[in-house]
Write a protein that holds these residues in place. Structure first.
Motif, mmCIF file in Angstrom:
data_model
loop_
_atom_site.group_PDB
_atom_site.id
_atom_site.type_symbol
_atom_site.label_atom_id
_atom_site.label_comp_id
_atom_site.label_asym_id
_atom_site.label_seq_id
_atom_site.Cartn_x
_atom_site.Cartn_y
_atom_site.Cartn_z
ATOM 1 N N GLY A 213 0.780 -1.419 0.041
ATOM 2 C CA GLY A 213 0.138 -0.009 -0.131
ATOM 3 C C GLY A 213 0.839 1.286 0.034
ATOM 4 N N LEU A 214 2.101 0.975 0.209
ATOM 5 C CA LEU A 214 2.774 2.465 0.161
ATOM 6 C C LEU A 214 3.090 2.906 -1.184
ATOM 7 N N GLY A 215 3.283 1.968 -2.172
ATOM 8 C CA GLY A 215 3.476 2.547 -3.391
ATOM 9 C C GLY A 215 4.994 2.110 -3.660
ATOM 10 N N PHE A 216 5.271 1.880 -4.900
ATOM 11 C CA PHE A 216 6.440 1.437 -5.438
ATOM 12 C C PHE A 216 7.482 2.696 -5.527
ATOM 13 N N VAL A 217 7.054 3.972 -5.640
ATOM 14 C CA VAL A 217 8.093 4.946 -5.739
ATOM 15 C C VAL A 217 8.610 4.973 -4.410
ATOM 16 N N VAL A 218 7.634 4.792 -3.266
ATOM 17 C CA VAL A 218 8.191 4.962 -1.770
ATOM 18 C C VAL A 218 9.010 3.948 -1.692
ATOM 19 N N LEU A 219 8.884 2.535 -1.873
ATOM 20 C CA LEU A 219 9.710 1.731 -1.559
ATOM 21 C C LEU A 219 11.183 1.684 -2.424
ATOM 22 N N SER A 220 11.123 2.217 -3.637
ATOM 23 C CA SER A 220 12.148 2.429 -4.272
ATOM 24 C C SER A 220 13.141 3.497 -3.602
ATOM 25 N N ASP A 221 12.402 4.577 -3.149
ATOM 26 C CA ASP A 221 13.209 5.698 -2.020
ATOM 27 C C ASP A 221 13.819 4.943 -0.941
ATOM 28 N N LEU A 222 12.899 4.269 -0.432
ATOM 29 C CA LEU A 222 13.472 3.527 1.014
ATOM 30 C C LEU A 222 14.685 2.578 0.673
ATOM 31 N N LEU A 233 9.824 14.283 -1.210
ATOM 32 C CA LEU A 233 8.671 14.736 -0.468
ATOM 33 C C LEU A 233 7.334 13.965 -0.772
ATOM 34 N N HIS A 234 7.108 13.326 -1.772
ATOM 35 C CA HIS A 234 6.159 12.280 -1.954
ATOM 36 C C HIS A 234 6.210 11.186 -0.856
ATOM 37 N N SER A 235 7.455 10.572 -0.701
ATOM 38 C CA SER A 235 7.796 9.637 0.389
ATOM 39 C C SER A 235 7.329 9.914 1.578
ATOM 40 N N LYS A 236 8.079 11.317 1.867
ATOM 41 C CA LYS A 236 7.881 11.974 3.393
ATOM 42 C C LYS A 236 6.424 11.962 3.702
ATOM 43 N N SER A 313 -1.721 4.518 -0.897
ATOM 44 C CA SER A 313 -0.808 5.617 -1.505
ATOM 45 C C SER A 313 -0.840 5.382 -2.950
ATOM 46 N N PRO A 314 -0.867 6.536 -3.599
ATOM 47 C CA PRO A 314 -0.462 6.493 -5.012
ATOM 48 C C PRO A 314 0.611 5.721 -5.603
ATOM 49 N N GLY A 315 0.453 4.937 -6.911
ATOM 50 C CA GLY A 315 1.249 4.093 -7.475
ATOM 51 C C GLY A 315 1.336 2.828 -6.712
ATOM 52 N N SER A 316 0.440 2.504 -5.935
ATOM 53 C CA SER A 316 0.431 1.129 -5.051
ATOM 54 C C SER A 316 -0.544 0.204 -5.677
ATOM 55 N N THR A 317 -0.738 -0.818 -4.960
ATOM 56 C CA THR A 317 -1.722 -1.843 -5.385
ATOM 57 C C THR A 317 -3.104 -1.607 -4.544
ATOM 58 N N GLY A 318 -3.309 -0.632 -3.947
ATOM 59 C CA GLY A 318 -4.325 -0.090 -2.963
ATOM 60 C C GLY A 318 -5.328 0.933 -3.972
#
Length: 453
Positions: A213-222, A233-236, A313-318
């Motif tokens: 649910g976090l989104g793949f952009v956030v996973l990539s950032d982490l 900013l999106h990930s924060k 969150s955007p770009g996620s499976t949710g």
């Protein structure tokens, strides 16, 4: 005279239209497969409407079902459902890109535009690289979850069944689908209620749901944080909003349900905490439940409706209106109360277009949920809260149910299926696909003023 090239351009499909038709095609194919006699456990053809509803729920990674997944479907039927969940969760364009990678086929500009729309990205820059990461992250996380589930359930169900259940539920939970097979173990539509106080099952399930649910952009950032030493900013915003909603949700559910004999009451202290967090995480569009949703107090049910509407969150499976949209709206409210012109998040000012998009998306979502709820209130003989819960669950592609879905009328099934479809694609994408092509304005009207509030 209109040239042939102009005619071709006129009827060329836009990325939103391709996404709508693509998901519709997946649902149609799934419906055909699920109506086949060998898709059901009893060897009889499944009614077309029930098959359509199940296919829509699987492709839109929702989890609402009119027949119990573990009891009604054969092995073939369950395989069809889990494949549809995987394709629907990652997106059919992501899966087609996987085949393009395997065949070493070049990704065209048109395909990149569609991928940009599907992943809800602002530009095409790095979109193919992002898709590669999506595929690697997804398969790795699902495999890890499947192994942990298989080890745990092999003790209860045997090795072969434990492995099968492990892979099915890892894919279902990571894609925030909410389908489960435990109706065949503990009774129809029981979900994970028999594992409400099982630490391993709860923690692994919540980890899969949150990561999906976090989104793949956030996973990539982490994952790249060690190299970059910073987050976007999106990930924060996503991490802050998600963490706050999960903790706040767990506290509210724990407080409301602590003494409820139908939910948390019979559990020990550890079980109460686990179940509270699980019921807080699950409405973020996962749909799995470890306590009976119908047994919750009305205050808890209403709070879960709010969580389902916000979603992932955007770009996620949710689904849902998304955590970033909710954050922008809260930021706008705070800025207005404080007399500020700009919405500032983590020392960054948001553009007016982001604010207008958040407001538009939220209003479209509210209109959709309210209209469907009003229609079903006239056709379904159930309480308003129960109907609102089910409709919001469908829109947010959550899959939590208070027990209404199996009792829906024909009209009710069609409306909930359409709501799931609209929720998975997103109201804005659907509006872009169905509406006229946007044209640049050649002039602007003079500014007027009206009184607000």
């Amino acid at each position: 005279m209109i040239s042939t090239a102009q005619k071709h351009k006129k009827f060329e499909l836009t990325p939103p239209q391709i996404l709508v038709l693509g998901f519709a095609a997946i649902i149609l194919l799934g419906t055909i497969l699920l109506t086949l006699p060998f898709s059901s456990a009893d060897g009889l053809p499944t009614p077309v409407l029930d098959a359509l509803f199940t296919a829509t729920s699987a492709a839109c990674v929702t989890g609402l079902v009119v027949v119990d997944t573990g009891l009604h479907w054969s092995l073939f039927g369950k395989i069809v459902i889990i494949i549809m969940i995987q394709v629907g969760g990652l997106g059919f364009m992501t899966m087609s890109t996987l085949f393009a990678f395997v065949l070493k086929k070049r990704i065209s500009l048109k395909e990149r535009l569609i991928l940009q729309e599907a992943m809800n990205q602002g530009s095409m820059e790095g979109i193919v690289r992002l898709i590669r990461k999506v595929l690697v992250y997804s398969l790795t996380i699902e495999l890890a979850g499947a192994i942990l589930f298989a080890i745990r359930w092999s003790f209860d169900l045997g090795v072969a069944r434990g492995i099968g259940y492990g892979f099915f539920h890892a894919i279902s939970f990571f894609n925030n689908a909410g389908f489960d097979l435990f109706g065949a173990v503990s009774g129809p539509f029981t979900g994970l209620t028999s594992y409400a106080d099982d630490a391993l099952v709860n923690v692994v399930s919540m980890a899969l749901i949150v990561l999906g649910g976090l989104g793949f952009v956030v996973l990539s950032d982490l994952l790249e944080f060690k190299q970059k030493r910073r987050l976007s900013l999106h990930s924060k915003v996503v991490l802050s909003a998600s963490g706050l909603l999960i903790v706040l949700g767990a506290i509210v559910i724990f407080a409301f349900e602590y003494s409820n004999t139908r939910t948390l009451g019979p559990l020990g202290w550890d079980g109460k905490v686990l179940a509270s967090f699980f019921q807080s995480v699950s409405p973020r569009t996962a749909g799995a439940n470890s306590v009976d949703m119908a047994g919750l107090r009305q205050a808890s049910q209403l709070f879960i409706i709010i969580l389902m509407f916000i979603g992932a969150s955007p770009g996620s499976t949710g689904g849902g209106v998304k955590t970033t949209t909710f954050t922008v709206l809260v930021g706008a409210m705070i800025a207005m109360i404080r007399g500020k012109e700009d919405i500032v998040l983590f020392r960054s000012r948001l553009g007016k277009d982001r604010i207008l998009k958040a407001i538009t998306l939220t209003m479209l979502a509210l209109f959709l949920v309210m209209i469907v709820t009003m229609l079903l209130s006239t056709t379904e003989d159930h309480s308003f809260l129960m109907i609102l819960f089910e409709v919001t669950s469908a829109f947010g592609t959550v899959g939590l149910s208070m027990g209404l879905t199996p009792d829906l009328s024909t009209f009710g099934k069609v409306m909930i299926a359409l709501t799931m479809f609209a929720g998975r694609l997103g109201p804005l994408t659907l509006a872009y696909a169905l509406g006229p092509k946007a044209e640049k304005e050649l002039y602007r009207y003079p500014e007027g003023k009206i009184t607000i509030g």
